[in-house]
Design a protein around this motif. Sequence first.
Motif, PDB file in Angstrom:
ATOM      1  N   ARG A   1     -14.835  -1.833  -6.253  1.00 51.53           N
ATOM      2  CA  ARG A   1     -13.955  -0.961  -5.626  1.00 51.53           C
ATOM      3  C   ARG A   1     -12.424  -1.313  -6.002  1.00 51.53           C
ATOM      4  O   ARG A   1     -11.658  -0.640  -6.157  1.00 51.53           O
ATOM      5  CB  ARG A   1     -14.207  -0.967  -4.048  1.00 51.53           C
ATOM      6  CG  ARG A   1     -15.443  -0.381  -3.545  1.00 51.53           C
ATOM      7  CD  ARG A   1     -15.738  -0.685  -2.206  1.00 51.53           C
ATOM      8  NE  ARG A   1     -14.545   0.121  -1.295  1.00 51.53           N
ATOM      9  CZ  ARG A   1     -14.768   0.135  -0.021  1.00 51.53           C
ATOM     10  NH1 ARG A   1     -15.658  -0.635   0.669  1.00 51.53           N
ATOM     11  NH2 ARG A   1     -13.991   0.712   0.739  1.00 51.53           N
ATOM     12  N   ALA A   2     -12.124  -2.577  -6.168  1.00 54.65           N
ATOM     13  CA  ALA A   2     -11.059  -3.204  -6.779  1.00 54.65           C
ATOM     14  C   ALA A   2     -10.587  -2.546  -8.028  1.00 54.65           C
ATOM     15  O   ALA A   2      -9.380  -2.204  -8.290  1.00 54.65           O
ATOM     16  CB  ALA A   2     -10.775  -4.829  -6.233  1.00 54.65           C
TER      17      ALA A   2
ATOM     18  N   THR B   1      -9.000  -9.107 -10.721  1.00 54.22           N
ATOM     19  CA  THR B   1     -10.227  -8.423 -10.256  1.00 54.22           C
ATOM     20  C   THR B   1     -11.234  -8.800 -11.586  1.00 54.22           C
ATOM     21  O   THR B   1     -12.449  -9.105 -10.966  1.00 54.22           O
ATOM     22  CB  THR B   1     -10.078  -6.810 -10.147  1.00 54.22           C
ATOM     23  OG1 THR B   1      -8.969  -6.728  -9.399  1.00 54.22           O
ATOM     24  CG2 THR B   1     -11.317  -6.433  -9.329  1.00 54.22           C
TER      25      THR B   1
ATOM     26  N   SER C   1       0.808  -1.109  -0.192  1.00 51.62           N
ATOM     27  CA  SER C   1       0.126   0.018  -0.217  1.00 51.62           C
ATOM     28  C   SER C   1       0.906   1.333   0.039  1.00 51.62           C
ATOM     29  O   SER C   1       0.664   2.155  -0.794  1.00 51.62           O
ATOM     30  CB  SER C   1      -0.846  -0.012   1.144  1.00 51.62           C
ATOM     31  OG  SER C   1      -2.057  -0.833   0.982  1.00 51.62           O
TER      32      SER C   1
ATOM     33  N   HIS D   1     -17.559  -4.902  -3.490  1.00 50.64           N
ATOM     34  CA  HIS D   1     -15.913  -4.905  -3.515  1.00 50.64           C
ATOM     35  C   HIS D   1     -15.359  -5.140  -4.743  1.00 50.64           C
ATOM     36  O   HIS D   1     -14.135  -4.565  -4.892  1.00 50.64           O
ATOM     37  CB  HIS D   1     -15.830  -6.064  -2.335  1.00 50.64           C
ATOM     38  CG  HIS D   1     -16.341  -5.244  -0.926  1.00 50.64           C
ATOM     39  ND1 HIS D   1     -15.530  -4.575  -0.042  1.00 50.64           N
ATOM     40  CD2 HIS D   1     -17.341  -5.587  -0.392  1.00 50.64           C
ATOM     41  CE1 HIS D   1     -16.193  -4.259   0.813  1.00 50.64           C
ATOM     42  NE2 HIS D   1     -17.482  -5.012   0.838  1.00 50.64           N
TER      43      HIS D   1
ATOM     44  N   ASN E   1      -7.825  -6.540  -1.880  1.00 49.29           N
ATOM     45  CA  ASN E   1      -9.192  -6.085  -2.111  1.00 49.29           C
ATOM     46  C   ASN E   1      -9.934  -6.986  -3.115  1.00 49.29           C
ATOM     47  O   ASN E   1     -11.351  -7.032  -2.815  1.00 49.29           O
ATOM     48  CB  ASN E   1      -9.068  -4.492  -2.708  1.00 49.29           C
ATOM     49  CG  ASN E   1      -8.713  -3.366  -1.782  1.00 49.29           C
ATOM     50  OD1 ASN E   1      -9.648  -2.897  -1.410  1.00 49.29           O
ATOM     51  ND2 ASN E   1      -7.577  -3.061  -1.653  1.00 49.29           N
TER      52      ASN E   1
ATOM     53  N   GLN F   1      -7.022  -5.937   4.907  1.00 50.63           N
ATOM     54  CA  GLN F   1      -7.328  -4.913   4.252  1.00 50.63           C
ATOM     55  C   GLN F   1      -7.073  -3.617   5.186  1.00 50.63           C
ATOM     56  O   GLN F   1      -6.490  -2.487   4.515  1.00 50.63           O
ATOM     57  CB  GLN F   1      -8.799  -4.777   3.684  1.00 50.63           C
ATOM     58  CG  GLN F   1      -9.137  -3.528   2.792  1.00 50.63           C
ATOM     59  CD  GLN F   1     -10.818  -3.656   2.356  1.00 50.63           C
ATOM     60  OE1 GLN F   1     -11.523  -3.753   3.038  1.00 50.63           O
ATOM     61  NE2 GLN F   1     -10.806  -3.487   1.054  1.00 50.63           N
TER      62      GLN F   1
END
Length: 659
Positions: free
Chosen positions: A509-510, A520, A236, A506, A487, A477
Amino acid sequence: MTTNPQPPGERRLAAIMFTDMVGFSALSQRNEQAALGLLEDQRRIIRSVIARHNGREIKTMGDGFLVEFSAALEAVASAVEIQKGLAEFNAGRPEDQGVSLRIGIHLGDVIHLDSDVAGDAVNVASRLEPLAPPGGLCISGLVHASIANKIKYTFESLGTPQLKNVATPIEVFRLVGFGSGAAAAKPAASADRIAILPFINIGQDPEEEFFADGMTEELIAAVSQVRGLRVIARTSVMRYKGASKPIAEIGRELNAGTALEGSVRRAGDKLRISVQLIDAVSEEPRWAQTYDREMRDVFAVQSDIARRVAGALQEHVLAEPPPARAPKATSSTQAYIHYLRGRQLLNRRTEADLRRAITFFGDALQADPKYAKAHTGLADTYAVLALLEFMPPRQAFPLAREAVTQALALDPDLADAHTSLGLIKFQYDWEWAESEVELLRAIQLNPSYAPAHHFYADLLKAMGRFEEAIAQIEEAQSLDPLSLAINTGVGHVYYLSRQYDRAIEHYQRAVDLDPGFMATHLWFGRPYLEKRMFDEALQELETAVKLSGESTVALAMLGHGLAAAGRNDEATRILQKLRERARLQYVPSYWIAVIYNGWRDRDQVITWMRRAFEERSSWLVWSNVEPRFKWIRSDPDFVALMRDMHLAAPGAGDAAVKS
């Protein structure tokens, strides 16, 4: 207004609204008759609004309401209309003759008990309501994600305040522009959540970029060992490398109350490292230090910096003495640089990068055979090669086990290694209890190690323990909020537990984090298929095929979707393509079974899943809770397959929380 009760004991996803009338008790003491009159006015306005938005009044509690909605959007629209209606009602009235409400809304699981409801959603919604200002509305992060871009109003994040009797951190949002008096103060991010930002290389040699990144990683690893601190994961924070965002903005995005930034300058054999500890809310510096050292002393410098940073944090946040000096992972500069390059390639997840990562980890071990983390990096790379079907599991996992065994022999308390061993025992050995022991040991050794929480969630969802899985993936997360894999993993938990709408939220959002991340889009197709939204599913799957360069997994998932949608000719062409590919390279039997599953061809599905069993496919571990296999789960041959994997009786996953 919907009044029909739901079947007793039914569990379902719902948006729950709590309301509370501000100042009712005090008004009752002053003028009971006036208070009762305003109470009736309030009830009349609320009931008329929730009826228009398909709300179901569960009960009134004194001056408050408990209301259930089938969709978060209807709940929020209802709340906004209620507050507008009450504002109009209050217009021109003296302040003590008006009605003011606080409203809280959460999206979650509810259990119907005759005419009442219980469950997580009810508890959380009741804790959100007091955070709203009079005349205002607070919603949970799940509600916010559900209504994003669907409503014209703006919401402001209040961070993750501590909610009574709610263990899992929940982000709270306040409706902007609503609420009289002092608005609810935005809670400061917790000071014990620290973001160690990417160190800046201000020297002339681009090769030193690896050293700067390594300094970031070593500090994260060292500070993560300090009990009481929660450190944002490397995946992150590295997304902010080269960014020019203010510290306060980064702190808000990562929900971190403290930040550490630093720089590295190398000139010949001289090394200067500068670090600064910053309050991420006020952006005020709290501690700073500059180190001038010889390059040959680089690892001692890293250990010293880690100890001093941890000590500064303990002094300012935990009020505890600084920790002992952390041991050096390696004394070889070359081993360390090779290790960093291997980790960098491992995170990219392409076949070419994974195979290059093996080379770099091998080079690191050649330079220092006792470098435990390099052994773990090698183990993780082989495990990912197997999971992504780039290498047969029976070839990859024994190599992973050999590497992690050496890592643990060198460092029995290395959380990374226990996590890797737990993953092997889960995805290859199918030793469920032993895997749980290893993953819990990793979490005990390093609570801030996000992969341990992530893989533990993977194990828990395979066992059908979805509430625990959600708690673990949300913790992962929280520690690594921008990780694409984590994610996406959140969406997987909700998909397997049949909460398809939440899974879609979700996954979206990813996608928003990185539209180019193939996995994803690949998994995004699954909840759409279960909802029979074939156009949406196929669009996501076609994107995955394109982004992956027609990988086997992506083609198989598209073939499954086409077969399920009745586009048989196209599905057959994909099946033929994969069978031709199998003549030249490894094509996992599991994914052939998945295509046949789209046609619900019982004999072919069982045949190919049995072959996948012999291949030791990692993907079989979720078969017992995989929604796409629900139609065949009671078949005797499927039951026998699950029994051979030492899984619980088939169908356990069907008792999971449903949407």
